[in-house]
Write a protein that holds these residues in place. Structure first.
Motif, PDB file in Angstrom:
ATOM      1  N   ASN A 199       0.834  -1.194   0.000  1.00  0.00           N
ATOM      2  CA  ASN A 199       0.000   0.000   0.000  1.00  0.00           C
ATOM      3  C   ASN A 199       0.872   1.249   0.000  1.00  0.00           C
ATOM      4  O   ASN A 199       2.074   1.187   0.309  1.00  0.00           O
ATOM      5  CB  ASN A 199      -0.900   0.008   1.244  1.00  0.00           C
ATOM      6  CG  ASN A 199      -2.276   0.584   0.972  1.00  0.00           C
ATOM      7  OD1 ASN A 199      -2.512   1.229  -0.043  1.00  0.00           O
ATOM      8  ND2 ASN A 199      -3.187   0.369   1.910  1.00  0.00           N
ATOM      9  N   GLU A 201       0.386   3.693   2.065  1.00  0.00           N
ATOM     10  CA  GLU A 201       0.558   3.944   3.490  1.00  0.00           C
ATOM     11  C   GLU A 201      -0.261   2.902   4.245  1.00  0.00           C
ATOM     12  O   GLU A 201      -1.082   2.196   3.642  1.00  0.00           O
ATOM     13  CB  GLU A 201       0.082   5.351   3.854  1.00  0.00           C
ATOM     14  CG  GLU A 201      -1.359   5.617   3.516  1.00  0.00           C
ATOM     15  CD  GLU A 201      -1.776   7.045   3.827  1.00  0.00           C
ATOM     16  OE1 GLU A 201      -2.994   7.271   3.931  1.00  0.00           O
ATOM     17  OE2 GLU A 201      -0.905   7.910   3.962  1.00  0.00           O
ATOM     18  N   PRO A 202      -0.044   2.738   5.557  1.00  0.00           N
ATOM     19  CA  PRO A 202      -0.791   1.717   6.299  1.00  0.00           C
ATOM     20  C   PRO A 202      -2.301   1.893   6.162  1.00  0.00           C
ATOM     21  O   PRO A 202      -2.820   3.003   6.256  1.00  0.00           O
ATOM     22  CB  PRO A 202      -0.329   1.933   7.742  1.00  0.00           C
ATOM     23  CG  PRO A 202       1.040   2.518   7.606  1.00  0.00           C
ATOM     24  CD  PRO A 202       0.973   3.412   6.398  1.00  0.00           C
ATOM     25  N   ARG A 212       4.184  -6.125   5.638  1.00  0.00           N
ATOM     26  CA  ARG A 212       3.646  -4.831   5.219  1.00  0.00           C
ATOM     27  C   ARG A 212       4.717  -4.057   4.467  1.00  0.00           C
ATOM     28  O   ARG A 212       5.820  -3.858   4.980  1.00  0.00           O
ATOM     29  CB  ARG A 212       3.170  -4.038   6.439  1.00  0.00           C
ATOM     30  CG  ARG A 212       2.064  -4.719   7.211  1.00  0.00           C
ATOM     31  CD  ARG A 212       1.574  -3.875   8.385  1.00  0.00           C
ATOM     32  NE  ARG A 212       2.555  -3.793   9.462  1.00  0.00           N
ATOM     33  CZ  ARG A 212       2.638  -4.668  10.467  1.00  0.00           C
ATOM     34  NH1 ARG A 212       1.807  -5.709  10.498  1.00  0.00           N
ATOM     35  NH2 ARG A 212       3.524  -4.529  11.422  1.00  0.00           N
ATOM     36  N   TYR A 214       5.281  -0.475   1.976  1.00  0.00           N
ATOM     37  CA  TYR A 214       4.630   0.768   1.614  1.00  0.00           C
ATOM     38  C   TYR A 214       5.441   1.547   0.580  1.00  0.00           C
ATOM     39  O   TYR A 214       6.666   1.600   0.624  1.00  0.00           O
ATOM     40  CB  TYR A 214       4.391   1.609   2.867  1.00  0.00           C
ATOM     41  CG  TYR A 214       3.542   0.857   3.868  1.00  0.00           C
ATOM     42  CD1 TYR A 214       2.231   0.514   3.564  1.00  0.00           C
ATOM     43  CD2 TYR A 214       4.070   0.437   5.091  1.00  0.00           C
ATOM     44  CE1 TYR A 214       1.445  -0.207   4.451  1.00  0.00           C
ATOM     45  CE2 TYR A 214       3.293  -0.275   5.990  1.00  0.00           C
ATOM     46  CZ  TYR A 214       1.985  -0.603   5.667  1.00  0.00           C
ATOM     47  OH  TYR A 214       1.218  -1.329   6.546  1.00  0.00           O
TER      48      TYR A 214
END
Length: 231
Positions: A199, A201-202, A212, A214
């Motif tokens: 993504n 951002e989170p 995760r 980014y």
């Protein structure tokens, strides 16, 4: 390997298509979804709703897939060659995954380049503007083939079957705020599946993911695909 990929507006943002939520000029910060994306809005002012989606349809036709779309299409093709499985579920109503070469795509929120009869439910291809005079052969009014607020997402049984069978769940460019899609990660974790978020951002449920990463989708998605294919 059996992968389940969920994509949201963030995967198409670099193709010039706006995201609905998040920082900057997100669509639902600039427009009121209650006036544009509900069955009640269409019943009250169909011309306004058509104008909004006609503009988005023209923008989509002018857009092109970016490196993230291309990488996911490559991943699907390579996994198929190796005997793996790949399901791509998108919250997006654009067709950029298909234009990049993806085959097994489920549009849970509908497709902008299709129209649906509000009376008989028939769905047809649609690349032109719609208006209050656009009619189905049955005489019913045509509406965008998109899932509005208050409506049920499409193909949910097929989606949950694919999610149950997957070994890895990956969410790309999603806000983590729209259900039922935001609940997919928890369903995957309940089955002991590894979960990855890619993504800008989170997301709102980032803590649910094991891995995760980014950054811009056109950079982190191709990099992640290369890692998967190198296994």
């Amino acid at each position: 390997m059996n992968l389940f990929i969920l994509t949201g507006a963030g995967v198409s943002a670099e193709s010039g298509l706006g995201v609905f939520r998040g920082p900057g000029a997100a669509l639902w910060k600039r427009y009121n979804p209650i006036r544009l994306a509900t069955p009640e809005a269409f019943a009250h002012d169909p011309a306004l709703v058509h104008d909004f989606y006609n503009t988005r349809r023209r923008n989509l036709i002018a857009a092109s897939p970016n490196a993230a779309h291309v990488a996911l299409a490559r991943l699907e093709a390579e996994l198929a060659r190796r005997g793996g499985a790949f399901t791509l579920v998108t919250q997006n109503i654009d067709d950029l995954h298909e234009r990049a070469g993806s085959k097994n795509v489920i549009h849970m929120h509908g497709e902008l380049l299709k129209a649906r009869c509000a009376s008989c439910g028939a769905v047809r291809d649609c690349r032109d503007d719609l208006s209050v005079d656009s009619r189905c052969g049955c005489g019913g009014a045509l509406r965008p083939h998109v899932v509005w607020f208050g409506e049920t997402p499409l193909d949910t049984d097929e989606i949950y079957e694919a999610l149950a069978a997957a070994e890895i769940f990956v969410a790309i460019g999603t806000s983590g705020a729209v259900y039922p899609a935001a609940g997919f990660v928890r369903a995957a974790r309940a089955r002991g599946r590894r979960c990855c978020e890619l993504n800008l951002e989170p997301s709102g449920n980032a803590e649910e993911f094991d891995d995760r990463r980014y950054g811009a989708a056109s950079e982190i998605v191709p990099s992640w695909v290369e890692e998967i294919l190198a296994r």
